[in-house]
Enzyme design. Sequence first.
Site, short mmCIF file in Angstrom:
data_model
loop_
_atom_site.label_atom_id
_atom_site.label_comp_id
_atom_site.label_asym_id
_atom_site.label_seq_id
_atom_site.Cartn_x
_atom_site.Cartn_y
_atom_site.Cartn_z
CG ASP A 37 -2.04 -0.76 1.13
OD1 ASP A 37 -2.34 -1.84 0.58
OD2 ASP A 37 -3.16 -0.90 2.45
CG HIS A 185 2.29 0.11 4.37
ND1 HIS A 185 2.19 -0.75 5.18
CD2 HIS A 185 1.07 0.85 4.06
CE1 HIS A 185 0.44 -1.07 5.92
NE2 HIS A 185 0.48 0.49 4.87
#
Length: 227
Positions: A37, A185
């Site tokens: 992400d 991430h």
Amino acid sequence: MQLASVLPILYRLLQPRFSNCLWSGDDNSRAIALTFDDGPHPRYTPELLAVLDRYQIRASFFWLGACVNRSPEIAKAICDRGHWIGLHGYDHQSFPLLSPIQLRDTLEKTQAAIYTACNLPPEQVRDVRPPNGLFTPKILKYLLQWNYRPVMWSVVPVDWTRPGISTVTQRVSQQVKNGSIIVLHDGAYGGQDVAATSEILIPQLLQKGYQFVTIDTFWQPVKIKNS
């Protein structure tokens, strides 16, 4: 109780209640999905991409439109390698804080950024992961009405707080199972360690017999309810 300890409990509570979301794959298959992400990031994402190249792993990226616009060449490099692309909003605003018009706008602006960078038409980029994992039943209703597919997770090691590479890899190893959707991430928060974490995790999981697939593979047996 730490967030890393709470999230597995939330997963077990929310998954059956919100079956319109994709929370995991087939628990009878050794297939798992590695997802990232908040990117693409000009430094952290290329480092991660080199690791994925080395192990010939295809992952799934949920992008912020603003980051795509800042690093279009990196976005294109990811697409060219066959990684799966999804939406994470334009600038990481929590979906429950947005009006329906703002919600649709943040998704369409991100699709437009991806089209400009990668030539991927909007109808091919419709998987959505809400920032911070926050949504409401009304938001899910809108997403389905607009032909988006909500994607959640089953393994979240809270890497954005940077607890340490060994802690993140340990959390994933303890929670991973057949069909897991793992969230890491590669953006401004957590991206500093993402390449090093993936360098450790990928061979460990391969050695355990897991096969890495992209999110679209998990949708194939899923029937979306439009209610």
